[in-house]
Design a protein around this motif. Structure first.
Motif, mmCIF file in Angstrom:
data_model
loop_
_atom_site.group_PDB
_atom_site.id
_atom_site.type_symbol
_atom_site.label_atom_id
_atom_site.label_comp_id
_atom_site.label_asym_id
_atom_site.label_seq_id
_atom_site.Cartn_x
_atom_site.Cartn_y
_atom_site.Cartn_z
ATOM 1 N N ILE A 215 2.288 1.936 16.720
ATOM 2 C CA ILE A 215 3.490 0.645 15.602
ATOM 3 C C ILE A 215 3.762 1.727 14.401
ATOM 4 C CG2 ILE A 215 2.621 -1.435 13.771
ATOM 5 C CD1 ILE A 215 2.785 -1.752 17.237
ATOM 6 N N LEU A 216 4.822 1.156 13.646
ATOM 7 C CA LEU A 216 5.198 2.331 12.496
ATOM 8 C C LEU A 216 4.959 1.468 10.973
ATOM 9 C CD1 LEU A 216 8.885 1.604 13.421
ATOM 10 C CD2 LEU A 216 7.593 3.689 14.267
ATOM 11 N N GLU A 217 4.274 2.428 10.234
ATOM 12 C CA GLU A 217 3.649 2.390 9.329
ATOM 13 C C GLU A 217 5.455 1.758 8.122
ATOM 14 O OE1 GLU A 217 0.806 3.036 8.103
ATOM 15 O OE2 GLU A 217 -0.171 4.222 10.043
ATOM 16 N N ARG A 218 5.089 1.791 7.179
ATOM 17 C CA ARG A 218 6.444 0.569 6.658
ATOM 18 C C ARG A 218 6.788 2.009 6.011
ATOM 19 N NH1 ARG A 218 7.839 -1.052 1.495
ATOM 20 N NH2 ARG A 218 8.883 -3.510 1.949
ATOM 21 N N HIS A 219 6.116 3.369 5.512
ATOM 22 C CA HIS A 219 7.787 3.995 5.073
ATOM 23 C C HIS A 219 8.365 4.737 6.404
ATOM 24 C CE1 HIS A 219 3.393 6.186 6.597
ATOM 25 N NE2 HIS A 219 4.807 7.214 7.105
ATOM 26 N N PHE A 231 0.147 -2.813 4.988
ATOM 27 C CA PHE A 231 -0.817 -2.302 5.530
ATOM 28 C C PHE A 231 -0.058 -2.294 7.388
ATOM 29 C CE2 PHE A 231 -3.528 -4.039 2.455
ATOM 30 C CZ PHE A 231 -3.809 -2.924 0.948
ATOM 31 N N LYS A 232 -0.611 -1.788 7.975
ATOM 32 C CA LYS A 232 -0.910 -1.501 9.217
ATOM 33 C C LYS A 232 -1.273 -2.604 9.848
ATOM 34 C CE LYS A 232 -0.100 2.083 13.189
ATOM 35 N NZ LYS A 232 -0.091 3.417 13.177
ATOM 36 N N THR A 233 -1.460 -3.221 10.667
ATOM 37 C CA THR A 233 -1.882 -3.709 11.982
ATOM 38 C C THR A 233 -1.635 -3.423 13.135
ATOM 39 O OG1 THR A 233 -1.872 -6.098 10.392
ATOM 40 C CG2 THR A 233 -2.661 -6.059 13.177
ATOM 41 N N GLU A 234 -2.561 -2.828 14.264
ATOM 42 C CA GLU A 234 -2.205 -1.752 15.211
ATOM 43 C C GLU A 234 -2.527 -3.302 16.634
ATOM 44 O OE1 GLU A 234 -5.273 0.756 16.017
ATOM 45 O OE2 GLU A 234 -4.395 2.101 14.353
#
Length: 283
Positions: A215-219, A231-234
């Motif tokens: 899953i990609l981080e927003r940046h 925020f990231k969700t795995e």
């Protein structure tokens, strides 16, 4: 069927909740619209049903909306209230519906208010037709008690798996977490997904193998849309029994498509994680 009509039916189905078969005219007479598409439309309708209690009316509605594909986020049958949500799809945002029921003597009046978000459109006549069509399923007396029992015991979720990318689901979950992370498990309980993406890692977890999607981080995203969560969700898939050979052939960055059922969710601490279980590869 065009998108506008589909949303009209959706908004309508939402309102669908209110009362008795022989009183469609009462439902139509009570139907009201407030607001506007820019700030948000609100549709309300009410109907009275004879010989049914408040909790039985709410439980009947639960069965109806679950059969229509809605999510029930909260229900207080004895108090006569229920919070329903139309699920989000690729081309439709979710919205919530508040159902309430009150009883005086032998008459129970049920009111439904559907709150569309700003930018959502629905045709008034389509909504009205859908509401009263669903209300015709409401019953009082012994039939109402039987229908309430079925609605109370109806299983949430089910149906065909939701097909999407793991990245898109992760972004959606992050946005939902920003709004109310407590609602996430209620929204996804019992639902199945067919997720496509790339493998981040494969790890043995007890007697099973866990496949984590990358899953990609927003940046890291090429396209960043306004309003997206920071925020990231795995997302991890616990493979079904008999999938060990498949698990041991997977390597990081491999493309996979897995079907599994919602198992658990953790919103805090960071990052958020959703687990699916009984996952199998789609061939």
């Amino acid at each position: 069927m065009g998108f506008d009509m589909r949303l009209a039916l959706v908004g309508a189905t939402a309102l669908l909740l209110t009362a008795a078969p022989a009183a469609a005219s009462t439902c139509e007479a009570s139907f009201a619209k407030k607001g506007n598409p820019l700030s948000g439309l609100k549709f309300t309708a009410m109907q009275s049903v004879a010989d049914i209690s408040t909790p039985n009316a709410i439980n009947q509605l639960r069965g109806i909306v679950l059969a229509k594909g809605y999510d029930v986020l909260a229900i207080e049958a004895e108090a006569g209230s229920m919070l329903i949500e139309q699920p989000q799809t690729a081309n439709r945002r979710s919205f919530q519906i508040i159902a309430s029921a009150t009883t005086e003597g032998k008459i129970t009046t049920v009111q439904l208010q559907a709150n569309l978000r700003g930018g959502q459109f629905a045709k008034e006549e389509g909504v009205k037709t859908e509401i009263c069509g669903v209300l015709s399923q409401m019953r009082g007396g012994k039939a109402g008690v039987a229908a309430a029992s079925q609605g109370r015991n109806a299983a949430a979720g089910g149906g065909a798996p939701i097909v999407m990318s793991a990245q898109l689901l992760a972004q959606r979950l992050s946005q939902e977490r920003d709004k109310n992370e407590d609602a996430v498990p209620l929204r996804y309980k019992g639902k199945s997904f067919t997720l496509s993406g790339t493998v981040d890692y494969v790890k043995k977890d007890g007697d099973e193998y866990r496949v984590a999607f990358k899953i990609l981080e927003r940046h890291e995203m090429v396209i960043k849309l306004p309003g997206e969560s920071q925020f990231k969700t795995e997302i991890s898939c616990m493979l079904a029994k008999g999938q060990s050979v498949y698990a041991l052939t997977l390597k990081p960055k491999a493309n996979v498509k897995l079907t599994g059922t919602y198992s658990n969710y953790r919103g805090y601490p960071f990052p958020s994680v959703m687990w699916l279980d009984n996952c199998r590869p789609v061939k």
